[in-house]
Write an enzyme that holds these catalytic residues in place. Structure first.
Site, PDB file in Angstrom:
ATOM      1  N   ALA A   8       0.797  -1.232   0.000  1.00  0.00           N
ATOM      2  CA  ALA A   8       0.000   0.000   0.000  1.00  0.00           C
ATOM      3  C   ALA A   8       0.827   1.278   0.000  1.00  0.00           C
ATOM      4  CB  ALA A   8      -0.941   0.002   1.204  1.00  0.00           C
ATOM      5  N   GLY A  10       3.373   1.772  -2.077  1.00  0.00           N
ATOM      6  CA  GLY A  10       3.891   1.965  -3.429  1.00  0.00           C
ATOM      7  C   GLY A  10       2.988   2.857  -4.263  1.00  0.00           C
ATOM      8  N   GLY A  11       3.415   3.108  -5.486  1.00  0.00           N
ATOM      9  CA  GLY A  11       2.657   3.997  -6.369  1.00  0.00           C
ATOM     10  C   GLY A  11       1.266   3.483  -6.667  1.00  0.00           C
ATOM     11  N   ASP A  34       2.295  -2.559   4.115  1.00  0.00           N
ATOM     12  CA  ASP A  34       3.509  -2.533   3.306  1.00  0.00           C
ATOM     13  C   ASP A  34       4.685  -2.719   4.248  1.00  0.00           C
ATOM     14  OD1 ASP A  34       5.768  -1.576   1.516  1.00  0.00           O
ATOM     15  OD2 ASP A  34       4.076  -1.085   0.218  1.00  0.00           O
ATOM     16  N   ARG A  81       8.493  -1.689 -12.856  1.00  0.00           N
ATOM     17  CA  ARG A  81       9.318  -1.702 -14.068  1.00  0.00           C
ATOM     18  C   ARG A  81      10.050  -0.382 -14.245  1.00  0.00           C
ATOM     19  NH1 ARG A  81       5.624  -2.935 -19.023  1.00  0.00           N
ATOM     20  NH2 ARG A  81       7.542  -2.869 -20.222  1.00  0.00           N
ATOM     21  N   THR A 118       0.615  -7.669  -8.829  1.00  0.00           N
ATOM     22  CA  THR A 118       2.073  -7.736  -8.922  1.00  0.00           C
ATOM     23  C   THR A 118       2.509  -8.487 -10.178  1.00  0.00           C
ATOM     24  OG1 THR A 118       2.180  -7.763  -6.504  1.00  0.00           O
ATOM     25  CG2 THR A 118       4.158  -8.472  -7.699  1.00  0.00           C
ATOM     26  N   ARG A 153      -7.484   0.450 -20.818  1.00  0.00           N
ATOM     27  CA  ARG A 153      -6.664   1.029 -21.888  1.00  0.00           C
ATOM     28  C   ARG A 153      -7.341   0.820 -23.239  1.00  0.00           C
ATOM     29  NH1 ARG A 153      -0.957  -1.305 -19.497  1.00  0.00           N
ATOM     30  NH2 ARG A 153      -0.200   0.649 -18.576  1.00  0.00           N
ATOM     31  N   HIS A 177      -1.413 -11.075 -19.417  1.00  0.00           N
ATOM     32  CA  HIS A 177      -1.240  -9.676 -19.012  1.00  0.00           C
ATOM     33  C   HIS A 177       0.170  -9.185 -19.302  1.00  0.00           C
ATOM     34  CE1 HIS A 177      -1.953  -5.944 -16.926  1.00  0.00           C
ATOM     35  NE2 HIS A 177      -1.067  -6.201 -15.990  1.00  0.00           N
ATOM     36  N   MET A 227      -3.199   2.010 -13.180  1.00  0.00           N
ATOM     37  CA  MET A 227      -3.316   0.680 -12.572  1.00  0.00           C
ATOM     38  C   MET A 227      -4.102   0.758 -11.272  1.00  0.00           C
ATOM     39  SD  MET A 227      -2.637  -2.550 -12.942  1.00  0.00           S
ATOM     40  CE  MET A 227      -4.005  -3.167 -11.953  1.00  0.00           C
TER      41      MET A 227
END
EC number: 1.1.1.37
Length: 310
Positions: A8, A10-11, A34, A81, A118, A153, A177, A227
């Site tokens: 939680a 993270g971005g 997290d 990434r 993830t 998207r 994915h 996301m």
């Protein structure tokens, strides 16, 4: 209804937590976990938003307090990434993270619906499945790879290209994915016609959209905000289904094994997770060729996950 966001800080996790704090049904509980020490602070920050959703944050090595009593667990923990990386490069770090989290879920909240964000999702979902099988608590109706970002998207790009309302466009997306395993079924989009060139270009753009964002952020991250939105859409679909609504979404699930043991396809969600795996309809010749062309990659991705847990 308790929803746990794992990863939680993270971005993706912060964006997802913000959206859930605003959009979960009144009376819901939102738990953030997290490893990063900032996590209780993220919860404190979000707690100032005036909605009837209680929120708590937990940090440290053990996610147990966040998982206790969870109905839905959304996992976005792991590394993101960077330019030059593909989703497979994430495997070395993220596989171990998903494995250890699945081991805790198996003990603490084995009946929860689990949505895995993830990457590489093609591989991390089979890892979680194998861990849950070993613990004797695997229910294929309750484990999902979140592929909703490919769907939103596709809806956005089609709407842009054809001047449509993106809220009204529906694009089925099947397969996996990552890269070539993402297959938007553009032949099934109602009310629009595409040339062969448009189909080829649009399919490629949808498949490479993650890379588009990674490169645009120039080393500063990956697709975290879109996301977060996609994961919120899927998380809310699970919550609605658990509350008795009939919901149809696309997700990467264990199906009938026609193409691969895990496959992204339309599913009808209900109180026990997947109620029914729905047919995805007739494919065009282009789509049939793309499906045939992806299966070796997809099955290899799945096998890597299975082998990791052996």
């Amino acid at each position: 209804m308790k929803v746990a966001v794992i990863g939680a800080a993270g971005g993706i996790g912060q964006a997802l937590a913000l959206l859930l704090k605003n959009r979960l049904p009144a009376g819901s509980d939102l738990a953030l976990y997290d490893i990063a020490p900032v996590t209780p602070g993220v919860a404190a920050d979000l707690s100032h938003i005036p909605t009837h959703v209680s929120i708590k944050g937990y940090a440290g090595e053990d996610p147990t307090p966040a998982l206790e009593g969870a109905d839905v667990v959304l996992i976005s923990a792991g590394v993101a990434r960077k330019p030059g990386m593909d989703r497979a490069d994430l495997f070395n770090v993220n596989a171990g993270i998903v494995k250890s989290l699945a081991e805790r879920i198996a003990v603490v909240c084995p009946n929860a619906c689990i949505g895995i964000i993830t990457n590489p999702v093609n591989t991390t979902v089979p890892i979680a499945a194998e861990v849950l099988k070993k613990a004797g608590v695997y229910d294929k109706r309750k484990l999902f790879g979140v592929t909703t970002l490919d769907v939103i998207r596709s809806e956005t790009f089609v709407a842009e290209l054809k001047g449509q309302d993106p809220g009204e466009v529906r694009v089925p997306v099947i397969g996996g994915h990552s890269g070539v395993t993402i297959l938007p079924l553009l032949s099934q989009v109602e009310g629009v016609e595409f040339s062969d060139e448009e189909i080829a270009a649009l399919t490629k753009r949808i498949q490479n959209a993650g890379t588009e964002v990674v490169e645009a952020k120039a080393g500063g991250g990956s697709a975290t905000l879109s996301m977060g939105q996609a994961a919120c859409r899927f998380g809310l679909a699970l919550v609605k289904a658990l509350q008795g609504e009939e919901v149809i979404e696309y997700a990467y699930v264990e199906g009938n094994g026609e193409h691969a043991s895990f496959f992204a396809q339309p599913v009808k969600l209900g109180k026990e997770g997947v109620e029914e795996i729905l047919p995805y309809g007739e494919l065009s010749d282009f789509e049939k060729a793309a499906l045939d062309g992806m299966l070796e990659t997809l099955n290899s991705d799945i096998q890597i996950g299975v082998d990791f847990v052996k």
